[in-house]
Design a protein around this motif. Structure first.
Motif, PDB file in Angstrom:
ATOM      1  N   TYR A 134       2.011 -22.251  -1.368  1.00 48.40           N
ATOM      2  CA  TYR A 134       3.315 -22.908  -1.659  1.00 48.40           C
ATOM      3  C   TYR A 134       4.185 -23.211  -0.425  1.00 48.40           C
ATOM      4  O   TYR A 134       4.401 -24.252  -0.220  1.00 48.40           O
ATOM      5  N   SER A 135       4.293 -22.058   0.163  1.00 50.20           N
ATOM      6  CA  SER A 135       5.222 -21.998   1.442  1.00 50.20           C
ATOM      7  C   SER A 135       4.484 -22.850   2.751  1.00 50.20           C
ATOM      8  O   SER A 135       5.032 -23.489   3.208  1.00 50.20           O
ATOM      9  N   LEU A 136       3.179 -22.381   2.640  1.00 44.85           N
ATOM     10  CA  LEU A 136       2.308 -23.023   3.726  1.00 44.85           C
ATOM     11  C   LEU A 136       2.366 -24.603   3.711  1.00 44.85           C
ATOM     12  O   LEU A 136       2.740 -25.286   4.604  1.00 44.85           O
ATOM     13  N   LEU A 137       1.979 -24.853   2.614  1.00 41.88           N
ATOM     14  CA  LEU A 137       2.018 -26.623   2.559  1.00 41.88           C
ATOM     15  C   LEU A 137       3.494 -27.296   2.409  1.00 41.88           C
ATOM     16  O   LEU A 137       3.536 -28.227   3.071  1.00 41.88           O
ATOM     17  N   SER A 138       4.318 -26.435   1.873  1.00 42.19           N
ATOM     18  CA  SER A 138       5.753 -27.033   1.930  1.00 42.19           C
ATOM     19  C   SER A 138       6.553 -26.964   3.341  1.00 42.19           C
ATOM     20  O   SER A 138       7.081 -27.958   3.753  1.00 42.19           O
ATOM     21  N   GLN A 139       5.872 -25.930   4.259  1.00 41.93           N
ATOM     22  CA  GLN A 139       6.660 -25.765   5.366  1.00 41.93           C
ATOM     23  C   GLN A 139       5.679 -26.987   6.216  1.00 41.93           C
ATOM     24  O   GLN A 139       6.291 -27.545   7.335  1.00 41.93           O
ATOM     25  N   HIS A 140       4.563 -27.566   6.012  1.00 43.26           N
ATOM     26  CA  HIS A 140       3.934 -28.417   6.845  1.00 43.26           C
ATOM     27  C   HIS A 140       4.787 -29.819   6.623  1.00 43.26           C
ATOM     28  O   HIS A 140       4.870 -30.586   7.597  1.00 43.26           O
ATOM     29  N   ARG A 141       5.688 -29.891   5.535  1.00 42.51           N
ATOM     30  CA  ARG A 141       6.522 -31.175   5.236  1.00 42.51           C
ATOM     31  C   ARG A 141       7.795 -30.738   5.909  1.00 42.51           C
ATOM     32  O   ARG A 141       8.771 -31.578   5.506  1.00 42.51           O
ATOM     33  N   GLY A 142       8.078 -29.755   6.404  1.00 48.49           N
ATOM     34  CA  GLY A 142       9.350 -29.372   6.931  1.00 48.49           C
ATOM     35  C   GLY A 142      10.401 -28.939   5.972  1.00 48.49           C
ATOM     36  O   GLY A 142      11.590 -28.930   6.195  1.00 48.49           O
ATOM     37  N   ALA A 143       9.865 -28.418   4.871  1.00 49.59           N
ATOM     38  CA  ALA A 143      10.814 -28.138   3.893  1.00 49.59           C
ATOM     39  C   ALA A 143      11.323 -26.837   4.097  1.00 49.59           C
ATOM     40  O   ALA A 143      10.758 -25.882   4.956  1.00 49.59           O
ATOM     41  N   LYS A 144      12.480 -26.214   3.627  1.00 55.11           N
ATOM     42  CA  LYS A 144      12.990 -25.067   3.768  1.00 55.11           C
ATOM     43  C   LYS A 144      12.927 -24.190   2.468  1.00 55.11           C
ATOM     44  O   LYS A 144      13.018 -24.625   1.210  1.00 55.11           O
ATOM     45  N   ILE A 145      12.139 -22.768   2.748  1.00 54.03           N
ATOM     46  CA  ILE A 145      11.818 -22.186   1.519  1.00 54.03           C
ATOM     47  C   ILE A 145      13.046 -21.207   0.907  1.00 54.03           C
ATOM     48  O   ILE A 145      13.361 -20.316   2.000  1.00 54.03           O
ATOM     49  N   ILE A 146      13.195 -21.108   0.036  1.00 53.73           N
ATOM     50  CA  ILE A 146      13.896 -20.185  -0.603  1.00 53.73           C
ATOM     51  C   ILE A 146      13.274 -19.176  -1.754  1.00 53.73           C
ATOM     52  O   ILE A 146      12.443 -19.713  -2.560  1.00 53.73           O
ATOM     53  N   GLN A 147      13.113 -17.872  -1.577  1.00 50.70           N
ATOM     54  CA  GLN A 147      12.268 -17.176  -2.495  1.00 50.70           C
ATOM     55  C   GLN A 147      13.111 -16.320  -3.364  1.00 50.70           C
ATOM     56  O   GLN A 147      14.290 -15.975  -3.214  1.00 50.70           O
ATOM     57  N   SER A 148      12.450 -16.310  -4.521  1.00 47.72           N
ATOM     58  CA  SER A 148      13.223 -15.474  -5.864  1.00 47.72           C
ATOM     59  C   SER A 148      12.490 -14.160  -5.972  1.00 47.72           C
ATOM     60  O   SER A 148      11.151 -14.234  -6.390  1.00 47.72           O
ATOM     61  N   LYS A 149      13.022 -13.001  -5.245  1.00 48.56           N
ATOM     62  CA  LYS A 149      12.228 -11.763  -5.166  1.00 48.56           C
ATOM     63  C   LYS A 149      12.073 -11.317  -6.470  1.00 48.56           C
ATOM     64  O   LYS A 149      12.927 -11.164  -7.442  1.00 48.56           O
ATOM     65  N   LEU A 150      10.733 -10.857  -6.897  1.00 51.38           N
ATOM     66  CA  LEU A 150      10.606 -10.092  -8.007  1.00 51.38           C
ATOM     67  C   LEU A 150      11.354  -8.746  -7.971  1.00 51.38           C
ATOM     68  O   LEU A 150      11.444  -8.242  -6.890  1.00 51.38           O
ATOM     69  N   ASP A 151      11.396  -7.992  -9.141  1.00 47.31           N
ATOM     70  CA  ASP A 151      12.182  -6.852  -9.258  1.00 47.31           C
ATOM     71  C   ASP A 151      10.866  -5.770  -8.855  1.00 47.31           C
ATOM     72  O   ASP A 151       9.801  -5.882  -8.739  1.00 47.31           O
ATOM     73  N   TYR A 152      11.296  -4.406  -8.709  1.00 47.74           N
ATOM     74  CA  TYR A 152      10.394  -3.309  -8.467  1.00 47.74           C
ATOM     75  C   TYR A 152       9.286  -3.103  -9.462  1.00 47.74           C
ATOM     76  O   TYR A 152       8.187  -2.485  -8.833  1.00 47.74           O
ATOM     77  N   GLU A 153       9.316  -3.761 -10.660  1.00 48.37           N
ATOM     78  CA  GLU A 153       8.126  -3.867 -11.273  1.00 48.37           C
ATOM     79  C   GLU A 153       7.306  -5.002 -11.272  1.00 48.37           C
ATOM     80  O   GLU A 153       6.608  -5.185 -12.305  1.00 48.37           O
ATOM     81  N   PHE A 154       7.558  -5.846 -10.318  1.00 49.40           N
ATOM     82  CA  PHE A 154       7.119  -7.059 -10.242  1.00 49.40           C
ATOM     83  C   PHE A 154       7.351  -8.122 -11.367  1.00 49.40           C
ATOM     84  O   PHE A 154       6.553  -9.003 -11.816  1.00 49.40           O
ATOM     85  N   ASN A 155       8.652  -7.765 -12.042  1.00 49.78           N
ATOM     86  CA  ASN A 155       9.223  -8.866 -13.102  1.00 49.78           C
ATOM     87  C   ASN A 155      10.185 -10.053 -12.459  1.00 49.78           C
ATOM     88  O   ASN A 155      10.718  -9.459 -11.422  1.00 49.78           O
TER      89      ASN A 155
END
Ligand SMILES: Cc1ncc(COP(=O)(O)O)c(C=O)c1O
Length: 354
Positions: free
Chosen positions: A117-138
């Motif tokens: 997702y980030s690889l292809l979006s970055q090809h287009r010059g997009a800016k990535i913002i990540q929503s980090k999961l919690d420590y139980e991966f939720n």
């Protein structure tokens, strides 16, 4: 010499990326790419080869995988105009980013998640913002809602990779309600879990679902995937696929598999059974944790570091994925569920490591 010119020829978004690679160590047991461990039976392959023999080789394939779209549409009670076909769901995702993203657009995805997702979006010059999961991966719902509200595209792998967790459809719905952008629900592993967002398509014009023949359908070598969405959206995204992208053998294989759903269902339930049996056995070992999963893979912690576990397994003929460089994954490796025999071998080697 050429290196000094490359910077002038190639866009900075590409120069800044590393090449996508996989570890191609040649081990007898391959549990690193979430493929199905069960190949199609020889008699079914033979039947398919007869079809392939009779199909025309000297002409281009039908445009846009027309007949396969019709067949998929019938399966899902949709119109063929709501479906686009790609060389793997990767190509569908690429067509979506090509059709939608300009430099500076915001793309939101979970973290950790599928790297493309980030690889292809970055090809287009997009800016990535990540929503980090919690420590139980939720998923941290408020964070995902806030961040996706700003995004032109939000990617949700459901179930997610590498975590194997399934997000309730209500959450997908909430995200789609709160954002003015598009929500791409990547259902590469949905056949193992159920809980598809397809029923939301009618109500939400901004949801796109991507799916693949590569995992539960045991067809990774053919490269076939598809996207499901509102027909007006499908028409625009189709423009970003190359003409005749779907070769006749792949389209034919798709048709053929759709006539063998019983076999696919049997394969899925065998893999899910194996996953559960293996997880119970591994979790009974001291210091070992097999994370619960709704897919054909799971995250595994052992008392050793991921790099040591990876190396020891490879030395014993089993290739897994060391994902310890992913956010929150410092302690884990990712293991694809194999055949009963392969899983037994994996279990034996893990016990020997302790
Ligand atoms: C979450 C997810 N989405 C999509 C894909 C791509 O699948 P394909 O291009 O083979 O359809 C993968 C492959 O590993 C995946 O893990």
């Amino acid at each position: 010499m050429i290196e000094s010119k490359i910077n002038g020829w190639i866009r900075k978004e590409i120069l800044n990326q590393s090449l996508y690679t996989v570890n191609n160590l040649n081990t007898p047991i391959k549990l690193n790419q979430n493929e199905s461990p069960i190949d199609w039976p020889k008699d079914i392959k033979k039947q398919f080869l007869l079809y392939l023999h009779d199909c025309v080789w000297n002409r281009y394939p039908e445009i846009n995988g027309e007949n396969l779209r019709k067949k998929l549409a019938r399966k899902f009670h949709l119109s063929k105009n709501q479906i686009i076909i790609g060389k793997g769901s990767n190509e569908v995702i690429q067509a979506i980013t090509t059709a939608t993203l300009s430099s500076g657009d915001i793309v939101c995805h979970l973290s950790p998640t599928f790297a493309l997702y980030s690889l292809l979006s970055q090809h287009r010059g997009a800016k990535i913002i990540q929503s980090k999961l919690d420590y139980e991966f939720n998923v941290v719902l408020d964070d995902l809602i806030n961040k996706s509200a700003m995004a032109k595209l939000t990617f949700i792998a459901n179930p997610n990779s590498p975590t194997g967790k399934l997000l309730p459809i209500e959450i997908v719905k909430k995200v789609a309600e709160q954002t003015s952008g598009l929500v791409i629900v990547d259902e590469a592993y949905i056949d193992f879990s159920g809980g598809s967002a397809i029923p939301l398509i009618e109500q939400f014009e901004n949801i796109i679902i991507t799916r693949t023949f590569s995992k539960a359908w045991s067809l990774a070598s053919f490269r076939l995937g598809y996207g499901i969405m509102h027909n007006s959206l499908a028409l625009e995204i189709q423009k970003c696929m190359l003409p005749f992208n779907i070769d006749s053998p792949s389209a034919l294989a798709g048709h053929f598999l759709l006539d063998h759903m019983d076999h696919i269902k049997k394969t899925i339930s065998a893999i899910v059974d194996e996953r559960e049996k293996l997880a119970i056995k591994l979790n009974a070992l001291h210091g070992v944790k097999a994370w619960s999963s709704r897919t054909n893979f799971f995250m595994l912690e052992t008392p050793l570091s991921p790099s040591v576990t990876f190396r020891k397994l490879a030395e014993n003929g089993i290739l897994v994925r060391d994902i310890s460089s992913y956010p929150l994954c410092e302690k884990v490796i990712r293991v694809t569920v194999g055949t009963a025999k392969e899983n037994k071998r994996l279990y034996k080697i893990i016990t020997n490591l302790l």
